[in-house]
Write a protein that holds these residues in place. Sequence first.
Motif, PDB file in Angstrom:
ATOM      1  N   PRO A  67       0.917  -1.320   0.104  1.00  0.00           N
ATOM      2  CA  PRO A  67      -0.039   0.002  -0.100  1.00  0.00           C
ATOM      3  C   PRO A  67       0.906   1.089  -0.142  1.00  0.00           C
ATOM      4  N   ALA A  68       0.166   2.224  -0.277  1.00  0.00           N
ATOM      5  CA  ALA A  68       1.011   3.625  -0.496  1.00  0.00           C
ATOM      6  C   ALA A  68       1.628   3.991   0.838  1.00  0.00           C
ATOM      7  N   LYS A  69       1.272   3.561   2.062  1.00  0.00           N
ATOM      8  CA  LYS A  69       1.601   4.221   3.333  1.00  0.00           C
ATOM      9  C   LYS A  69       3.123   3.488   3.645  1.00  0.00           C
ATOM     10  N   HIS A  70       3.302   2.367   2.782  1.00  0.00           N
ATOM     11  CA  HIS A  70       4.531   1.845   2.863  1.00  0.00           C
ATOM     12  C   HIS A  70       5.579   2.823   2.318  1.00  0.00           C
ATOM     13  N   PHE A  71       5.236   3.637   1.525  1.00  0.00           N
ATOM     14  CA  PHE A  71       6.175   4.690   0.861  1.00  0.00           C
ATOM     15  C   PHE A  71       6.115   6.023   1.591  1.00  0.00           C
ATOM     16  N   ARG A  84      -2.924   3.330  -8.716  1.00  0.00           N
ATOM     17  CA  ARG A  84      -1.795   3.077  -9.832  1.00  0.00           C
ATOM     18  C   ARG A  84      -0.726   2.209  -9.700  1.00  0.00           C
ATOM     19  N   LEU A  85      -0.479   1.726  -8.310  1.00  0.00           N
ATOM     20  CA  LEU A  85       0.699   0.795  -8.348  1.00  0.00           C
ATOM     21  C   LEU A  85       0.273  -0.445  -8.746  1.00  0.00           C
ATOM     22  N   THR A  86       1.474  -1.119  -9.513  1.00  0.00           N
ATOM     23  CA  THR A  86       1.407  -2.454  -9.902  1.00  0.00           C
ATOM     24  C   THR A  86       2.372  -3.545  -9.517  1.00  0.00           C
ATOM     25  N   PRO A  87       2.321  -4.582  -9.508  1.00  0.00           N
ATOM     26  CA  PRO A  87       3.389  -5.602  -9.266  1.00  0.00           C
ATOM     27  C   PRO A  87       4.479  -5.306  -9.905  1.00  0.00           C
TER      28      PRO A  87
END
Length: 283
Positions: A183-187, A201-204
């Motif tokens: 998830p975005a919070k990881h970043f 928008r994040l993809t594997p």
Amino acid sequence: MSSNSPTRERNRKAARSSAICTAGSNMSDCLTSMFEDAFALRGNTFVLVHGAFHGGWCWRAVSTALRDAGHSVFTPTLTGLGERRHLMSAALTIDTFVLDITNLIESEDLSEVTLIGHSFGGTVISGVADRMPHRLKRLVYLDAVTPLAGKSLFDMMPDAERSARMAALARLPDGGTQVPAPPAKHFGIDDAAQAAWVDRRLTPHPTGGYTSPVVLRNPIANGVPAAYIRCTAPVFPINDPCAAFAASQPSWQYHEIATGHDAMISAPAELASLLLRLEGSST
């Protein structure tokens, strides 16, 4: 400002076009000169390389700011990610991503490129510098990996981080695997609206990007002036050794931004401003 500064060179080019394109001049020569000098008048050239799970989309605000300042900006998406996720396969490696960028630079006939790599993108820009340093003006590692020749990113990761990613691998139809996006919070993205925008928008990421060794035939950066930008609020601990390495290099510039790992999303104006200040610094 040195006698070879980009501004003085652009002024010289513009004067040449003006001299050629006068009344009674050959129209073919005039158009050719104008076409060639259009490139010289663009300002600096930036190529922005995203990190794992991201795509060229993540640079939207930063690229807009740089273009508004009169610069040429390219935001390629690496094979198998973002809008190119349909190209995901077991065959993708670090070399694939390096070719993505070297082919862009060659196809667009770019030179004096400021090449910026975020996070995982640090491996990519290092590979590009190893192959074509003559095309580059500067490398900027944005909270990025500073790779070790012959080592894969999994080799460089802490055991717990590597084990967690390997345990989450998802099978691909061609027999390969991919690493699901966190998830975005990881970043380090805490803002709810920004996190929702990023999560959509994040993809594997191709597993081969983590398991393939980094091929460097020369010392990292290969003589190209380099800068490292560390994001400190919060820090992205997996990159602690990389930031420490960069800070220890006497020939590298080192800067910090008080924002999360995805600075291009959480602090785009501050990041763009820093990139422009780097362009104004001596090399």
